[in-house]
Write an enzyme that holds these catalytic residues in place. Structure first.
Site, short mmCIF file in Angstrom:
data_model
loop_
_atom_site.label_atom_id
_atom_site.label_comp_id
_atom_site.label_asym_id
_atom_site.label_seq_id
_atom_site.Cartn_x
_atom_site.Cartn_y
_atom_site.Cartn_z
CG ASP A 134 5.67 -0.55 36.88
OD1 ASP A 134 5.49 -1.59 37.47
OD2 ASP A 134 5.73 -0.29 35.67
CB CYS A 189 8.46 -23.58 37.15
SG CYS A 189 8.16 -21.97 36.93
CB CYS A 195 11.77 -18.97 30.74
SG CYS A 195 11.84 -19.43 32.26
FE1 SF4 Z 1 8.34 -21.60 34.73
FE2 SF4 Z 1 9.81 -20.57 32.88
FE3 SF4 Z 1 8.73 -22.88 32.37
FE4 SF4 Z 1 7.34 -20.50 32.37
S1 SF4 Z 1 9.00 -21.24 30.85
S2 SF4 Z 1 6.70 -22.67 33.49
S3 SF4 Z 1 8.42 -19.69 34.20
S4 SF4 Z 1 10.23 -22.48 33.83
#
Ligand code: SF4
Ligand code: SF4
Length: 382
Positions: A134, A189, A195
């Site tokens: 980090d 993705c 998300c």
């Molecule tokens: Fe990709 Fe977001 Fe779906 Fe996870 S939630 S697979 S990071 S688009």
């Protein structure tokens, strides 16, 4: 006789497993492909008050700024997912999964990296080696992708088909050539936008671009100032960090559980009872949180966040704690408590705010009190 790059790499892969890391990948130490993207991100101001990023922007361009003469980077993952404790009830706040344990993960990982370094030096005494987690100017996700450990998802985190994203990344830099893994070149993705859709504060400017200044993790951990008014409701019940964009990610459904004892959530620390936090002075706060990740924002940041969460779930039982917050020596806590009291349309709250206004020495806090009183007036409590 010194080891060949293949022999040393094989030794490193074995050591990684023996030292408890969940996966290992090795890549050449080169300029990361995402460096321009990173600089554009900084220029757009998306890093907010994380001035340590701006201060070292040039250093991120090549890992030689972390280790002179570096040739190779060993990328490591360590999963932190544990069984979820109970859901927070009234008066309680949520903590991001990575901080559920009682230790700061930096300390735990540093101890393992130190052992790792000793093993490498035993096998290759002429090597120069540095382990980081980090804190060095290194785009860890970029190097993890280059080392074949996964892809950077739309939520900007490193994703792996087996482990999801609930893991820490660490790196070991060496001035020796090694046997490199193939980079991870595919993105899994697909058409998913879970998300992006779920983020409570709309922190994603677009897929793969996060405006950290709107992200709850930044707001509750890094930001030293008051949380912007328009984002307070979105904080919901998050006291420290946020997991929403990881919790909704389908790749995290089967993320394996960690057996590391230090990562297991102790009773009482998550969800965490918020009202009693206002009874902690600097000394008692230090005693309770000094070794935990919650120490980073210090008492002033945690109590600011606690006030915001209590404001998001108005209850008679929280008024006494917020009243203490309104009289706290820290103006950051007083301002957040004033806002939170303004969400409590209960008899007597306006009087509490008015009395404080008369003696409040800081203009910004007086402004918070004024706005809180206006808020109460809209509900008939003034
Ligand atoms: Fe990709 Fe977001 Fe779906 Fe996870 S939630 S697979 S990071 S688009
Ligand atoms: Fe949004 Fe929370 Fe993810 Fe930050 S951590 S981008 S606030 S969902």
């Amino acid at each position: 006789m010194s080891l060949s790059p293949q022999q040393l790499s094989a030794q490193i892969r074995t050591d990684a497993v023996e030292l408890g890391f969940n996966s290992v990948g090795i890549c050449p130490a080169v300029t990361p492909t995402g460096i321009d993207h990173f600089h554009q991100w900084l220029d757009a101001g998306y890093g907010g008050q994380m001035h340590y990023l701006e201060a070292r922007r040039a250093a991120y361009a090549h890992p030689r700024h972390v280790l002179d003469g570096v040739q190779s980077i060993v990328m490591l993952t360590l999963g932190y997912r544990t069984e979820a404790p109970e859901e927070p009830g009234p008066g309680a706040g949520r903590i991001s999964k990575y901080a559920w344990g009682e230790v700061d993960y930096h300390d735990l990982i540093h101890a393992r990296l130190k052992q790792f370094k000793q093993r490498i030096l035993a096998a290759c005494p002429e090597a120069s080696v540095r382990g980081v987690v980090d804190t060095a100017p290194l785009l860890e996700r970029e190097f993890a992708q280059l080392a074949g450990l996964g892809w950077i998802g739309k939520n900007t985190l490193l994703l792996n088909r087996q482990a999801g994203s609930l893991f820490f990344l660490a790196a070991i830099l060496l001035d020796q050539p090694l046997d490199y893994d193939d980079p991870h070149t595919t993105d899994h993705c697909g058409t998913c936008t879970a998300c992006l859709d779920a983020c409570p504060t709309d922190a994603f400017v677009e897929p793969y671009v996060l405006d950290a200044t709107r992200c709850i993790s930044y707001l509750t951990i890094e930001l030293r100032d008051p949380i912007p008014r328009e984002l307070r409701a979105g904080i919901g019940d998050w006291l420290f960090g946020c997991d929403v964009c990881q919790d909704v990610c389908p790749w995290n459904r089967k993320a394996p559980l960690s057996e590391i004892a230090e990562f297991q959530p102790p009773a009482g620390n998550n969800p965490i009872e918020l009202r009693s936090l206002f009874d902690l002075d600097d000394e008692t706060f230090r005693t309770r949180f000094r070794k935990s990740p919650l120490w980073r924002p210090r008492r002033r940041g945690i109590l600011r966040n606690a006030a915001i969460v209590l404001g998001n779930q108005p209850a008679e039982a929280s008024i006494a704690a917020l009243r203490k917050g309104l009289d706290d020596a820290e103006e950051l806590i007083r301002g957040a408590s004033a806002w939170a009291l303004g969400q409590h349309a209960s008899p007597g709250v306006a009087e509490i705010l008015k009395r404080r206004r008369e003696i409040e020495p800081v203009a910004d806090v007086r402004e918070e009190i004024k706005l809180a009183l206006e808020e109460l007036a809209t509900t008939g409590q003034h």
